[in-house]
Design a protein around this motif. Structure first.
Motif, PDB file in Angstrom:
ATOM      1  N   GLU A  48      64.617-113.597  87.692  1.00  0.00           N
ATOM      2  CA  GLU A  48      64.874-112.240  87.211  1.00  0.00           C
ATOM      3  C   GLU A  48      64.695-112.190  85.704  1.00  0.00           C
ATOM      4  N   GLY A  49      64.569-110.977  85.179  1.00  0.00           N
ATOM      5  CA  GLY A  49      64.506-110.831  83.741  1.00  0.00           C
ATOM      6  C   GLY A  49      65.895-110.857  83.129  1.00  0.00           C
ATOM      7  N   PRO A  50      65.980-111.119  81.824  1.00  0.00           N
ATOM      8  CA  PRO A  50      67.282-111.076  81.150  1.00  0.00           C
ATOM      9  C   PRO A  50      67.878-109.669  81.221  1.00  0.00           C
ATOM     10  N   THR A  51      69.190-109.595  81.332  1.00  0.00           N
ATOM     11  CA  THR A  51      69.875-108.311  81.315  1.00  0.00           C
ATOM     12  C   THR A  51      70.921-108.313  80.195  1.00  0.00           C
ATOM     13  N   PHE A  52      71.042-107.186  79.537  1.00  0.00           N
ATOM     14  CA  PHE A  52      71.981-107.055  78.437  1.00  0.00           C
ATOM     15  C   PHE A  52      73.410-107.211  78.929  1.00  0.00           C
ATOM     16  N   LEU A  53      74.216-107.950  78.170  1.00  0.00           N
ATOM     17  CA  LEU A  53      75.592-108.204  78.567  1.00  0.00           C
ATOM     18  C   LEU A  53      76.591-107.539  77.617  1.00  0.00           C
ATOM     19  N   ILE A  54      76.495-107.883  76.339  1.00  0.00           N
ATOM     20  CA  ILE A  54      77.439-107.377  75.362  1.00  0.00           C
ATOM     21  C   ILE A  54      76.842-107.567  73.977  1.00  0.00           C
ATOM     22  N   SER A  55      77.270-106.746  73.035  1.00  0.00           N
ATOM     23  CA  SER A  55      76.739-106.851  71.679  1.00  0.00           C
ATOM     24  C   SER A  55      77.843-106.654  70.654  1.00  0.00           C
ATOM     25  N   ILE A  56      77.507-106.937  69.402  1.00  0.00           N
ATOM     26  CA  ILE A  56      78.459-106.755  68.329  1.00  0.00           C
ATOM     27  C   ILE A  56      77.706-106.453  67.039  1.00  0.00           C
ATOM     28  N   SER A  57      78.249-105.544  66.275  1.00  0.00           N
ATOM     29  CA  SER A  57      77.711-105.248  64.965  1.00  0.00           C
ATOM     30  C   SER A  57      78.353-106.181  63.948  1.00  0.00           C
ATOM     31  N   SER A  58      77.645-106.436  62.858  1.00  0.00           N
ATOM     32  CA  SER A  58      78.173-107.354  61.847  1.00  0.00           C
ATOM     33  C   SER A  58      79.384-106.804  61.098  1.00  0.00           C
ATOM     34  N   ILE A  59      79.662-105.522  61.275  1.00  0.00           N
ATOM     35  CA  ILE A  59      80.845-104.962  60.604  1.00  0.00           C
ATOM     36  C   ILE A  59      82.113-105.220  61.417  1.00  0.00           C
ATOM     37  N   LYS A  60      81.939-105.801  62.602  1.00  0.00           N
ATOM     38  CA  LYS A  60      83.084-106.138  63.442  1.00  0.00           C
ATOM     39  C   LYS A  60      83.189-107.644  63.590  1.00  0.00           C
ATOM     40  N   ASP A  61      84.357-108.115  64.019  1.00  0.00           N
ATOM     41  CA  ASP A  61      84.483-109.541  64.304  1.00  0.00           C
ATOM     42  C   ASP A  61      84.808-109.816  65.763  1.00  0.00           C
ATOM     43  N   LYS A  62      84.964-108.747  66.534  1.00  0.00           N
ATOM     44  CA  LYS A  62      85.281-108.928  67.955  1.00  0.00           C
ATOM     45  C   LYS A  62      84.852-107.688  68.730  1.00  0.00           C
ATOM     46  N   ASN A  63      84.312-107.933  69.916  1.00  0.00           N
ATOM     47  CA  ASN A  63      84.013-106.834  70.825  1.00  0.00           C
ATOM     48  C   ASN A  63      84.306-107.314  72.238  1.00  0.00           C
ATOM     49  N   GLU A  64      85.012-106.491  72.983  1.00  0.00           N
ATOM     50  CA  GLU A  64      85.475-106.890  74.309  1.00  0.00           C
ATOM     51  C   GLU A  64      84.982-105.916  75.368  1.00  0.00           C
ATOM     52  N   ASP A  65      84.577-106.462  76.497  1.00  0.00           N
ATOM     53  CA  ASP A  65      84.142-105.635  77.614  1.00  0.00           C
ATOM     54  C   ASP A  65      84.553-106.346  78.905  1.00  0.00           C
TER      55      ASP A  65
END
Lengths: 117, 115
Positions: B42-59
């Motif tokens: 399969e192709g890669p699928t997007f999971l989660i991202s983060i901007s450099s202005i943050k230090d944590k992102n939760e999903d």
């Protein structure tokens, strides 16, 4: 709900043969990309397009050509295949918008496995 | 010059435990980081991202941590499930590439979650 469709899924070529890989997306995305994936190398960008009629070189463009005659299609060509081009090829697309984070999300096809003998 | 590196080719964890996947980068101009998940054939699928202005992102079970001073990010999966077994790619994008959407990918880490 097709998303990004790549054809063919598999292909075996002899050295020196030519072929074209087709990528089609139905999400009206402006940006399209071609990658190759090799063991231990991750995904490396071959060529990309920021809109219909435009193309640009990526990290590993040698031996490949591309065309974007229609917004929804991005073609990758191998004029004279070499064994070093044995790889899995992925096409991806992303949208042009104001949301920077959403704009960086690329949507991938299922890949084309190419063997060059 | 590998600008995005995933130094662990593989990781094996027990179901229910935490999985931690690591990624290092060298270019301080990167300002968006993404994790992709890829199953075989399969192709890669997007999971989660983060901007450099943050230090944590939760999903849900997935959390990405960013340490800009160390140029390091990590993906935590808690609890790990057998269906999480896949190859995980870290990717980065910089402001200069924001008009092209180009991403630079790491080599990938194969995660195996044992039942």
């Amino acid at each position: 709900n097709a998303g990004v469709t790549q054809t063919p899924k598999f292909r075996v070529l002899k050295t020196g043969q030519s072929m074209t890989l087709l990528c089609a997306q139905d999400m009206n995305h402006e940006y399209m990309y071609w990658y190759r994936q090799d063991p231990g190398m991750g995904l490396r960008l071959i060529h990309y397009s920021v809109g219909e009629g435009t193309t640009a070189k990526g990290e590993v463009p040698d031996g490949y050509n591309v065309s974007r005659l229609k917004k929804q299609n991005f073609l990758l060509g191998l004029e004279s295949a070499a064994p070093s081009q044995t790889s899995v090829y992925f096409c991806a697309s992303s949208y042009l918008g104001t949301d920077q984070l959403a704009k960086n999300i690329q949507y991938f096809g299922a890949g084309t496995r190419l063997s060059v003998l | 010059d590998q600008q995005v590196k995933q130094n662990s080719p593989s990781l094996s964890v027990q179901e229910g435990r935490i999985s931690i996947l690591n990624c290092d980068y060298t270019n301080s101009m990167f300002d968006y980081f993404l994790w992709y998940k890829k199953y075989p054939a399969e192709g890669p699928t997007f999971l989660i991202s983060i901007s450099s202005i943050k230090d944590k992102n939760e999903d849900g079970r997935f959390t990405v941590f960013l340490n800009k001073s160390a140029k390091h990010l990590s993906l935590h999966i808690v609890p790990s499930q057998p269906g999480d077994s896949a190859v995980y790619f870290c990717a980065a994008s910089g402001a200069r590439s924001s008009n092209t959407g180009k991403l630079i990918f790491g080599q990938g880490t194969t995660l195996q979650v044992k039942p």
